[in-house]
Design a protein around this motif. Sequence first.
Motif, PDB file in Angstrom:
ATOM      1  N   SER A  46      98.656  83.867 110.012  1.00 22.31           N
ATOM      2  CA  SER A  46      99.261  85.184 110.129  1.00 22.31           C
ATOM      3  C   SER A  46     100.773  85.100 109.911  1.00 22.31           C
ATOM      4  CB  SER A  46      98.957  85.745 111.528  1.00 22.31           C
ATOM      5  OG  SER A  46      99.443  87.049 111.616  1.00 22.31           O
ATOM      6  N   TYR A  47     101.278  85.964 108.994  1.00 27.56           N
ATOM      7  CA  TYR A  47     102.713  85.998 108.673  1.00 27.56           C
ATOM      8  C   TYR A  47     103.206  87.428 108.819  1.00 27.56           C
ATOM      9  CZ  TYR A  47     101.957  81.376 106.657  1.00 27.56           C
ATOM     10  OH  TYR A  47     101.628  80.064 106.490  1.00 27.56           O
ATOM     11  N   ALA A  48     104.464  87.550 109.118  1.00 25.73           N
ATOM     12  CA  ALA A  48     105.015  88.892 109.322  1.00 25.73           C
ATOM     13  C   ALA A  48     106.290  89.078 108.507  1.00 25.73           C
ATOM     14  CB  ALA A  48     105.304  89.118 110.795  1.00 25.73           C
ATOM     15  N   MET A  49     106.560  90.339 108.160  1.00 24.75           N
ATOM     16  CA  MET A  49     107.854  90.681 107.563  1.00 24.75           C
ATOM     17  C   MET A  49     108.321  91.982 108.198  1.00 24.75           C
ATOM     18  SD  MET A  49     107.224  92.295 103.792  1.00 24.75           S
ATOM     19  CE  MET A  49     106.228  93.758 103.535  1.00 24.75           C
ATOM     20  N   VAL A  50     109.623  92.068 108.393  1.00 19.46           N
ATOM     21  CA  VAL A  50     110.208  93.275 108.985  1.00 19.46           C
ATOM     22  C   VAL A  50     110.965  94.019 107.887  1.00 19.46           C
ATOM     23  CG1 VAL A  50     111.767  94.159 110.748  1.00 19.46           C
ATOM     24  CG2 VAL A  50     110.410  92.107 111.198  1.00 19.46           C
ATOM     25  N   VAL A  51     110.652  95.311 107.773  1.00 20.68           N
ATOM     26  CA  VAL A  51     111.275  96.130 106.723  1.00 20.68           C
ATOM     27  C   VAL A  51     112.079  97.235 107.382  1.00 20.68           C
ATOM     28  CG1 VAL A  51     110.866  97.630 104.736  1.00 20.68           C
ATOM     29  CG2 VAL A  51     109.371  95.666 105.149  1.00 20.68           C
ATOM     30  N   HIS A  52     113.290  97.407 106.882  1.00 19.76           N
ATOM     31  CA  HIS A  52     114.088  98.552 107.341  1.00 19.76           C
ATOM     32  C   HIS A  52     113.812  99.723 106.401  1.00 19.76           C
ATOM     33  CE1 HIS A  52     117.245 100.742 109.306  1.00 19.76           C
ATOM     34  NE2 HIS A  52     117.746 101.069 108.119  1.00 19.76           N
ATOM     35  N   MET A  53     113.278 100.779 106.953  1.00 22.51           N
ATOM     36  CA  MET A  53     112.877 101.934 106.131  1.00 22.51           C
ATOM     37  C   MET A  53     114.101 102.779 105.826  1.00 22.51           C
ATOM     38  SD  MET A  53     109.762 101.397 105.868  1.00 22.51           S
ATOM     39  CE  MET A  53     108.486 100.407 106.599  1.00 22.51           C
ATOM     40  N   GLN A  54     114.619 102.569 104.659  1.00 23.79           N
ATOM     41  CA  GLN A  54     115.895 103.212 104.339  1.00 23.79           C
ATOM     42  C   GLN A  54     115.731 104.658 103.871  1.00 23.79           C
ATOM     43  OE1 GLN A  54     117.538 100.369 101.563  1.00 23.79           O
ATOM     44  NE2 GLN A  54     119.013  99.745 103.111  1.00 23.79           N
ATOM     45  N   SER A  55     114.682 104.911 103.134  1.00 20.02           N
ATOM     46  CA  SER A  55     114.560 106.261 102.555  1.00 20.02           C
ATOM     47  C   SER A  55     113.120 106.743 102.655  1.00 20.02           C
ATOM     48  CB  SER A  55     114.997 106.238 101.092  1.00 20.02           C
ATOM     49  OG  SER A  55     114.280 105.251 100.405  1.00 20.02           O
ATOM     50  N   PRO A  56     112.932 108.047 102.589  1.00 22.39           N
ATOM     51  CA  PRO A  56     111.566 108.586 102.685  1.00 22.39           C
ATOM     52  C   PRO A  56     110.704 108.107 101.518  1.00 22.39           C
ATOM     53  CG  PRO A  56     113.201 110.338 102.860  1.00 22.39           C
ATOM     54  CD  PRO A  56     113.923 109.121 102.427  1.00 22.39           C
ATOM     55  N   SER A  57     109.434 108.073 101.769  1.00 23.01           N
ATOM     56  CA  SER A  57     108.511 107.640 100.720  1.00 23.01           C
ATOM     57  C   SER A  57     108.161 108.813  99.833  1.00 23.01           C
ATOM     58  CB  SER A  57     107.233 107.084 101.357  1.00 23.01           C
ATOM     59  OG  SER A  57     106.627 108.105 102.115  1.00 23.01           O
ATOM     60  N   PRO A  58     107.717 108.523  98.610  1.00 19.83           N
ATOM     61  CA  PRO A  58     107.170 109.599  97.791  1.00 19.83           C
ATOM     62  C   PRO A  58     105.864 110.080  98.421  1.00 19.83           C
ATOM     63  CG  PRO A  58     106.799 107.478  96.745  1.00 19.83           C
ATOM     64  CD  PRO A  58     107.656 107.223  97.935  1.00 19.83           C
ATOM     65  N   PRO A  59     105.355 111.209  97.975  1.00 24.17           N
ATOM     66  CA  PRO A  59     104.127 111.751  98.601  1.00 24.17           C
ATOM     67  C   PRO A  59     102.963 110.763  98.574  1.00 24.17           C
ATOM     68  CG  PRO A  59     105.142 113.389  97.214  1.00 24.17           C
ATOM     69  CD  PRO A  59     105.902 112.130  96.983  1.00 24.17           C
ATOM     70  N   SER A  60     102.984 109.833  97.617  1.00 22.50           N
ATOM     71  CA  SER A  60     101.826 108.941  97.524  1.00 22.50           C
ATOM     72  C   SER A  60     102.097 107.573  98.138  1.00 22.50           C
ATOM     73  CB  SER A  60     101.415 108.778  96.061  1.00 22.50           C
ATOM     74  OG  SER A  60     102.477 108.204  95.336  1.00 22.50           O
ATOM     75  N   CYS A  61     102.905 107.486  99.139  1.00 20.47           N
ATOM     76  CA  CYS A  61     103.166 106.301  99.960  1.00 20.47           C
ATOM     77  C   CYS A  61     103.683 105.082  99.190  1.00 20.47           C
ATOM     78  CB  CYS A  61     101.957 105.926 100.818  1.00 20.47           C
ATOM     79  SG  CYS A  61     100.508 105.388  99.936  1.00 20.47           S
ATOM     80  N   ILE A  62     104.236 104.155  99.968  1.00 20.77           N
ATOM     81  CA  ILE A  62     104.867 102.960  99.377  1.00 20.77           C
ATOM     82  C   ILE A  62     103.934 101.775  99.570  1.00 20.77           C
ATOM     83  CG2 ILE A  62     106.837 101.391  99.568  1.00 20.77           C
ATOM     84  CD1 ILE A  62     108.482 103.821 100.526  1.00 20.77           C
ATOM     85  N   ASN A  63     103.778 100.989  98.491  1.00 20.84           N
ATOM     86  CA  ASN A  63     102.834  99.867  98.537  1.00 20.84           C
ATOM     87  C   ASN A  63     103.477  98.634  99.182  1.00 20.84           C
ATOM     88  OD1 ASN A  63     100.984 101.423  97.108  1.00 20.84           O
ATOM     89  ND2 ASN A  63     101.804 100.746  95.149  1.00 20.84           N
ATOM     90  N   VAL A  64     102.632  97.926  99.935  1.00 26.66           N
ATOM     91  CA  VAL A  64     103.041  96.640 100.519  1.00 26.66           C
ATOM     92  C   VAL A  64     101.985  95.621 100.110  1.00 26.66           C
ATOM     93  CG1 VAL A  64     103.598  95.411 102.647  1.00 26.66           C
ATOM     94  CG2 VAL A  64     104.022  97.865 102.497  1.00 26.66           C
ATOM     95  N   TYR A  65     102.433  94.527  99.481  1.00 31.69           N
ATOM     96  CA  TYR A  65     101.483  93.522  98.976  1.00 31.69           C
ATOM     97  C   TYR A  65     101.618  92.209  99.711  1.00 31.69           C
ATOM     98  CZ  TYR A  65     101.700  96.527  94.805  1.00 31.69           C
ATOM     99  OH  TYR A  65     101.696  97.583  93.943  1.00 31.69           O
ATOM    100  N   CYS A  66     100.533  91.475  99.681  1.00 30.74           N
ATOM    101  CA  CYS A  66     100.567  90.106 100.172  1.00 30.74           C
ATOM    102  C   CYS A  66      99.831  89.235  99.150  1.00 30.74           C
ATOM    103  CB  CYS A  66      99.875  90.011 101.543  1.00 30.74           C
ATOM    104  SG  CYS A  66      99.804  88.338 102.188  1.00 30.74           S
TER     105      CYS A  66
END
Lengths: 203, 881
Positions: free
Chosen positions: B178-198
């Motif tokens: 198990s690995y983690a990453m911390v993201v600072h959400m700087q701006s709103p997402s587009p209506p179709s959400c933001i992708n996160v990949y591994c």
Amino acid sequence: MAGTRTRRVAGSEQSRTARAAALAEELHHECTLLLELYRKKETFAEELTVGGERLVTVPPLSSQLSPNDRLWRLYSALQQCRNLLERAIGLEEGVGNGGDRAQYESQRKTVRDRLGHLLASTRLLLEDRAGTAAFTPDPKNTETASPVNGSPFALKLWIYRIFSELEHWTLTTSRTLKALHPDGATPKESRTRGRPRGRRTRR
Amino acid sequence: MLNCIVIMHTVTGYTYVAPGVLLSGPQNVSVNYDLKDQRISVTWEDDPSSSRVPDKLIYDVEVLLTVNMTEVHSEAVDVRQALASRKYHWSWTSALPLECTSHSVRLRSRYQNYTSQWSPLLTITGRASTHPQVFPKSSVVQVDSNFTFCCILGPGQRLEYMKYNNILMNTTHIIDQSYAMVVHMQSPSPPSCINVYCNSPLYGTCVYVGYPPGDRNLVCETRDLESVECHWDTGRATNLTKQRMTRYDLNGRACPNRTVSNCYQTVRVDQGERNWTLTARNPLGTLELRDTADLKKRVRLLAPMEVLASGVNASVQWQWERPQYHILLMVCQVQLNHSGHIDVRNFSGIGLRSVVLHGLAPAQTYTVQVCCGLKQHFWKWGDWSEGSTFKTEEDIPEMLDVWMQIEGNQTMILWKPLTVNQSHGQIKDYEVTWGRQETILHPPQNDFLISDRSTDEGHRVTVTAKNSAGSSLPSIIIIPRLPHRSKSSMKIVGSDGGFNLSWSASPNSSCGYVVDWCPTHKKCRVEWVKVPAGITRARIQSASFEEGVRYTLSIFACTPGAPELWERREGYVKECLPKGQIQRLAAEQYGSDTVLISWTAIPPESQTAFIHGYIIYYCDTSHLSSMRIFNVTTDELGAKNLTGIPVSSYRFIVKALTSVGEGGDSSPVFLQMNPQTDQLITVIIISLGSAACLLALVTILCYRNWKCVKENMYPKIPKPVWKEEWLTPLESNGRQILYVDPCQPSEIDIVCNREQSGEAVLDNNAGKGALTNTNSDVPALHVYYNQLLTKTTSGHFTFSPHTMATPFSQLSGTVIQNPSYNLEVQASLDMGQSVGYEPDMNSFSCPNPELHNTMSYVPFETDSRGYKFQCHIEDSSPLQE
């Protein structure tokens, strides 16, 4: 007389095959464009390639098969493609709108319409060869599990896979129909063959 | 003692902490979790039979990572013994998604320094996967917050990367796979959400980033006295759509779907003042807005319906949709729109449904709209009704504004067409009366030409306008019997598209002034304005004014009789740079340093501004930067002498000077100035020509009077005569001797030929044609011929006339023979030689007579062609014939 009639029918069938092949080639290009527009709209990485299990399930198109069987399998695959596309359009509303929506939706409609035309053309070819009895009952539409209750990401990926399937099967159809055509080429009256890809008319 | 308690707890589950006080551990502990909110909820109970703790009891709650029992969170929960319920609840939101690894929860009770045993561990199991998976799934996160994603890999798999919105991110290892990453959400997402990949774009999740509800300013009111309508401002956009968009409740009842900024609910409005609470909720938060209102005092009336206006008495009627309105004391606004002019009038009454409008203009079209509000407890104006259009009745027209334009013996009577507000209806015709004559004219004609005004009655003209309601009052104008005396015009400068005109008061003015104007250089129909008595200024404005056009403004004094021309002005509304071009520019050199520049000025009709002067620009074409300027006043009519201009090549251009700048540039003219030496040469040539003419004249005169001249200057010389008897008989050796008589001196010297040197002997033996001078005693001057004899290589002896002319010059070796004077003497036998002879033209001295005596000549008998004897009569003059 019978011989003459046979030749006339055969000539008509050749022309239809050629037209269907040209339509499939055109549709393949539209599908490629749709896939790219969707990828950009959903900000999928460029390296995204979907493989593994296919959404459209038909037996393999072996060269050992008769032209009729190959046509039949193609028709079945395209039918599944259309069902998947319709479901994708319905489910996509839940994901949300974003990006360059207008161009994407216009392209999606073009693909949807032309896929209908290709299906009709393929069906005519099948009728030429086997008659309407071939369609009782219609080819079974394999139910494919869709992530209706899945995450938005899974849904987005699933729609991407549908468009990939469309691209794959329209290419396969184009190649198969060209192979079935005696000349192996599209007819002279087909205007789509030589048209530059970047300047297509969209409806 | 503590150990005892522990033991007791061990034995009985209770710890004795004080007399009568038993400390029990938590009972019936249960743990729930919500993966959507990443929240752990713990509930537990206390045994009531053992609760003797007098003051506060504390429960310690610990959340641990199950794998290594690392504490993730701990908290002391203060519970009150006084609570009737002995069931407690605690919850906590985990920053690390609960799917990432297993979490365990335990708790114990604490009283002062005594603690119960920890409850058994309750574990929330983390997720395991055969392929990479990213958690949490489909979360909604607030902008500007930190959010943790984790990737769970399958057995044996390695983490390659984690990406947020296709951006590679830093990761930390949590435990195992198990690995983690911390993201600072700087701006709103587009209506179709933001992708996160591994590891691959195929493995990932999607996150929505937005804001919690930001609605504000709730206001509730009633429109129909049967329901409440609440409005609010939505504030900042949440950027969340579909299932994630904000939902609203009003007083606990859900507002309809897709509610954005207002909510409508049927209620009783007679409940007095009460609270109206709007709850706005989205996945990121909940917001409550409140308004307190008595709906009976918050009535905003609906729009009046079926508004009708009558053209007869200008009454306006309307209906109310709600019968409840009929008992309300209301105030209404009636808005009249007439050609864009808005007039609002207020009326009040109970259940108001009609009003009468006074003071409307006749024959005008109005649009009327109505809106009302409650007079008591006025809250807001209701909605405006639909507009209703009506037209008022006609009335007689207003008086016409009449003026005249006199040209020669003709007078044009003019009047201004009445505006819609002045005509009070459709103008049917105009009636013009002068003397006993009457003419009816129909619109749009608004002038009438009177050519015969010989009678006195003809000077008074009356004009009236007529519509369906009747005729206007007559407008009278008196045409002057005599033409106006001409007045000199003064210049005037326009401003802001017109003229600010002022003039001196006229003693004859009894009823004011009339100012009329027209372009100065164009035919036109005059425009005019009437100025009341006592005022001697006016602002003259006209839509027909054009910039750069000169206007003449005439001020007439209004008198009981005919108007009198009082003053005149000329000017431009706005002066413009001259558009016409200065023509026929010419430059001419006068003298060595003066140039005359001349041109044709811009004609007055082409002038677009007053011309104050002209400017001559000139420059040396070889130094274009050396531009020089000469100012010329308008008094100097199109010509200017420029003096002191050095000789060179120049380029001239003339511009007109106006108050707005220079313009009307002429075409450039080039002048190459000539130096003075050319004129000197001309003078010389003329002088020489004159001299030649004089000489020719003299020559002609001399020629005509030649005989006289000749007789006076060159008397005739007798020709020599050759006689045979002068020769001796031919001797045997072929020799003949000339008899020579002694030369008698005379007044005239005789110039002789070569034989003057003495006896000339043709000696065949001496060579080819050799002449032998037999007299060697000849004085030097007279024998110089012999000295000049030169023997050429061919044996010729040659006389050169040139050398004879200049006896002391060097003798040329070339023979220049003069056929006229060549003396060829050929011997009778084989003498072929010739001797060139040329007399000494310059030597007119007479030979010595003695020499003649000794001179001999042997001619060639058979061929005497070559001998020509000439003598010249010599005077002191060099002229010879």
